[in-house]
Scaffold this motif. Sequence first.
Motif, PDB file in Angstrom:
ATOM      1  N   CYS A   1      31.839  56.179  41.812  1.00 26.25           N
ATOM      2  CA  CYS A   1      31.963  55.247  41.255  1.00 26.25           C
ATOM      3  C   CYS A   1      32.460  55.969  39.939  1.00 26.25           C
ATOM      4  O   CYS A   1      32.189  56.651  39.320  1.00 26.25           O
ATOM      5  CB  CYS A   1      30.840  54.358  40.721  1.00 26.25           C
ATOM      6  N   GLU A   2      34.094  55.526  39.699  1.00 30.30           N
ATOM      7  CA  GLU A   2      34.636  55.993  38.633  1.00 30.30           C
ATOM      8  C   GLU A   2      34.381  55.484  37.174  1.00 30.30           C
ATOM      9  O   GLU A   2      34.441  56.195  36.184  1.00 30.30           O
ATOM     10  CB  GLU A   2      36.353  55.638  38.836  1.00 30.30           C
ATOM     11  N   GLU A   3      33.988  54.375  37.057  1.00 27.78           N
ATOM     12  CA  GLU A   3      33.524  53.766  36.008  1.00 27.78           C
ATOM     13  C   GLU A   3      31.971  54.268  35.420  1.00 27.78           C
ATOM     14  O   GLU A   3      31.916  54.813  34.253  1.00 27.78           O
ATOM     15  CB  GLU A   3      33.152  52.074  36.217  1.00 27.78           C
ATOM     16  N   ASP A   4      31.038  54.451  36.412  1.00 29.33           N
ATOM     17  CA  ASP A   4      29.498  55.189  35.937  1.00 29.33           C
ATOM     18  C   ASP A   4      29.826  56.625  36.281  1.00 29.33           C
ATOM     19  O   ASP A   4      28.907  57.119  35.812  1.00 29.33           O
ATOM     20  CB  ASP A   4      28.715  54.652  36.957  1.00 29.33           C
ATOM     21  N   GLN A   5      30.958  57.375  36.922  1.00 30.12           N
ATOM     22  CA  GLN A   5      31.015  58.522  36.819  1.00 30.12           C
ATOM     23  C   GLN A   5      29.847  59.262  37.741  1.00 30.12           C
ATOM     24  O   GLN A   5      29.193  60.379  37.423  1.00 30.12           O
ATOM     25  CB  GLN A   5      31.064  59.372  35.620  1.00 30.12           C
TER      26      GLN A   5
ATOM     27  N   GLU B   1      28.037  47.863  47.341  1.00 34.04           N
ATOM     28  CA  GLU B   1      28.043  46.444  47.700  1.00 34.04           C
ATOM     29  C   GLU B   1      27.171  45.849  46.618  1.00 34.04           C
ATOM     30  O   GLU B   1      26.921  44.549  46.585  1.00 34.04           O
ATOM     31  CB  GLU B   1      27.692  45.984  49.109  1.00 34.04           C
ATOM     32  N   SER B   2      26.148  46.439  46.063  1.00 36.57           N
ATOM     33  CA  SER B   2      25.318  46.016  44.930  1.00 36.57           C
ATOM     34  C   SER B   2      26.097  45.252  43.777  1.00 36.57           C
ATOM     35  O   SER B   2      27.219  45.729  43.624  1.00 36.57           O
ATOM     36  CB  SER B   2      24.121  46.883  44.607  1.00 36.57           C
ATOM     37  N   GLN B   3      25.346  44.571  43.082  1.00 33.18           N
ATOM     38  CA  GLN B   3      25.954  43.857  41.523  1.00 33.18           C
ATOM     39  C   GLN B   3      26.356  45.003  40.838  1.00 33.18           C
ATOM     40  O   GLN B   3      27.319  44.781  40.160  1.00 33.18           O
ATOM     41  CB  GLN B   3      24.940  43.012  41.167  1.00 33.18           C
ATOM     42  N   ALA B   4      25.602  46.255  40.896  1.00 32.53           N
ATOM     43  CA  ALA B   4      25.773  47.218  39.664  1.00 32.53           C
ATOM     44  C   ALA B   4      27.090  47.753  39.983  1.00 32.53           C
ATOM     45  O   ALA B   4      27.699  48.302  39.241  1.00 32.53           O
ATOM     46  CB  ALA B   4      24.753  48.232  39.986  1.00 32.53           C
ATOM     47  N   HIS B   5      27.847  47.901  41.255  1.00 28.27           N
ATOM     48  CA  HIS B   5      28.981  48.582  41.534  1.00 28.27           C
ATOM     49  C   HIS B   5      29.977  47.752  42.135  1.00 28.27           C
ATOM     50  O   HIS B   5      31.197  48.320  42.371  1.00 28.27           O
ATOM     51  CB  HIS B   5      28.686  49.949  42.121  1.00 28.27           C
ATOM     52  N   ARG B   6      29.786  46.498  42.398  1.00 32.01           N
ATOM     53  CA  ARG B   6      30.883  45.634  43.254  1.00 32.01           C
ATOM     54  C   ARG B   6      32.261  45.820  42.684  1.00 32.01           C
ATOM     55  O   ARG B   6      33.250  45.675  43.414  1.00 32.01           O
ATOM     56  CB  ARG B   6      30.370  44.192  43.531  1.00 32.01           C
ATOM     57  N   VAL B   7      32.256  45.475  41.277  1.00 29.74           N
ATOM     58  CA  VAL B   7      33.390  45.434  40.758  1.00 29.74           C
ATOM     59  C   VAL B   7      33.994  46.705  40.242  1.00 29.74           C
ATOM     60  O   VAL B   7      35.231  46.650  39.659  1.00 29.74           O
ATOM     61  CB  VAL B   7      33.539  44.240  39.738  1.00 29.74           C
ATOM     62  N   HIS B   8      33.434  47.668  40.353  1.00 27.52           N
ATOM     63  CA  HIS B   8      33.792  48.998  39.757  1.00 27.52           C
ATOM     64  C   HIS B   8      34.811  49.657  40.803  1.00 27.52           C
ATOM     65  O   HIS B   8      34.714  49.516  42.096  1.00 27.52           O
ATOM     66  CB  HIS B   8      32.631  49.898  39.749  1.00 27.52           C
ATOM     67  N   ALA B   9      35.783  50.506  40.418  1.00 26.50           N
ATOM     68  CA  ALA B   9      36.543  51.219  41.218  1.00 26.50           C
ATOM     69  C   ALA B   9      35.899  52.374  41.646  1.00 26.50           C
ATOM     70  O   ALA B   9      35.245  53.127  40.962  1.00 26.50           O
ATOM     71  CB  ALA B   9      37.806  51.920  40.428  1.00 26.50           C
ATOM     72  N   VAL B  10      35.867  52.871  43.046  1.00 28.31           N
ATOM     73  CA  VAL B  10      35.345  53.665  43.829  1.00 28.31           C
ATOM     74  C   VAL B  10      36.307  54.516  44.729  1.00 28.31           C
ATOM     75  O   VAL B  10      37.241  53.936  45.145  1.00 28.31           O
ATOM     76  CB  VAL B  10      34.194  53.218  44.802  1.00 28.31           C
ATOM     77  N   VAL B  11      36.244  55.565  44.797  1.00 27.02           N
ATOM     78  CA  VAL B  11      36.727  56.743  45.936  1.00 27.02           C
ATOM     79  C   VAL B  11      35.889  57.434  46.493  1.00 27.02           C
ATOM     80  O   VAL B  11      34.878  57.702  46.084  1.00 27.02           O
ATOM     81  CB  VAL B  11      37.826  57.435  44.789  1.00 27.02           C
ATOM     82  N   PRO B  12      36.443  57.882  47.742  1.00 24.87           N
ATOM     83  CA  PRO B  12      35.567  58.948  48.497  1.00 24.87           C
ATOM     84  C   PRO B  12      35.296  60.065  47.594  1.00 24.87           C
ATOM     85  O   PRO B  12      36.078  60.468  46.964  1.00 24.87           O
ATOM     86  CB  PRO B  12      36.554  59.223  49.513  1.00 24.87           C
ATOM     87  N   ILE B  13      33.975  60.467  47.859  1.00 28.44           N
ATOM     88  CA  ILE B  13      33.558  61.546  46.980  1.00 28.44           C
ATOM     89  C   ILE B  13      34.425  62.933  47.044  1.00 28.44           C
ATOM     90  O   ILE B  13      34.497  63.571  46.116  1.00 28.44           O
ATOM     91  CB  ILE B  13      32.037  61.724  47.137  1.00 28.44           C
ATOM     92  N   GLU B  14      34.921  63.034  48.175  1.00 28.32           N
ATOM     93  CA  GLU B  14      35.713  64.353  48.223  1.00 28.32           C
ATOM     94  C   GLU B  14      36.779  64.292  47.518  1.00 28.32           C
ATOM     95  O   GLU B  14      37.327  65.061  46.977  1.00 28.32           O
ATOM     96  CB  GLU B  14      36.187  64.614  49.726  1.00 28.32           C
ATOM     97  N   GLU B  15      37.579  62.813  47.716  1.00 22.43           N
ATOM     98  CA  GLU B  15      38.781  63.093  46.842  1.00 22.43           C
ATOM     99  C   GLU B  15      38.645  63.017  45.246  1.00 22.43           C
ATOM    100  O   GLU B  15      39.297  63.677  44.654  1.00 22.43           O
ATOM    101  CB  GLU B  15      39.252  61.453  47.029  1.00 22.43           C
ATOM    102  N   ALA B  16      37.253  62.557  44.675  1.00 27.82           N
ATOM    103  CA  ALA B  16      37.074  62.629  43.245  1.00 27.82           C
ATOM    104  C   ALA B  16      36.867  63.914  42.856  1.00 27.82           C
ATOM    105  O   ALA B  16      37.080  64.567  41.956  1.00 27.82           O
ATOM    106  CB  ALA B  16      35.690  61.701  43.085  1.00 27.82           C
ATOM    107  N   ALA B  17      36.016  64.782  44.030  1.00 31.73           N
ATOM    108  CA  ALA B  17      35.840  66.115  43.566  1.00 31.73           C
ATOM    109  C   ALA B  17      37.075  66.948  43.588  1.00 31.73           C
ATOM    110  O   ALA B  17      37.398  67.939  42.560  1.00 31.73           O
ATOM    111  CB  ALA B  17      34.771  66.752  44.809  1.00 31.73           C
TER     112      ALA B  17
END
Length: 98
Positions: A36-40, A49-65
């Motif tokens: 989760c790029e917003e919460d880092q 899919e939860s309310q906490a992250h549904r609208v946040h930008a996410v990327v595959p963890i390998e890509e972020a690393a």
Amino acid sequence: AKIIEIAKRLSLQAAKGGAGGERLCEKHQEALKLFCEEDQIPICLVCRESQAHRVHAVVPIEEAAEEYKEKFQAHVQILKDRKEKLLGLKTVEEGKSL
């Protein structure tokens, strides 16, 4: 500083996962495959899919690393260049004082 903190978090998550083991979400016991790029933080597919992250930008963890690794290496190079410049200035000033 933020990049270093994220790298530390990713390293800690990798250490908690054990040698070659998948890291699991503490809440859902699912593999942490997204970042989760917003919460880092790394998250699982259920968290995505939860309310906490549904609208946040996410990327595959390998890509972020990989992205943070590249940023970290770029910052390290900048610091090395500054160190060389400062050592050069120090040498010049020491020569002047002699």
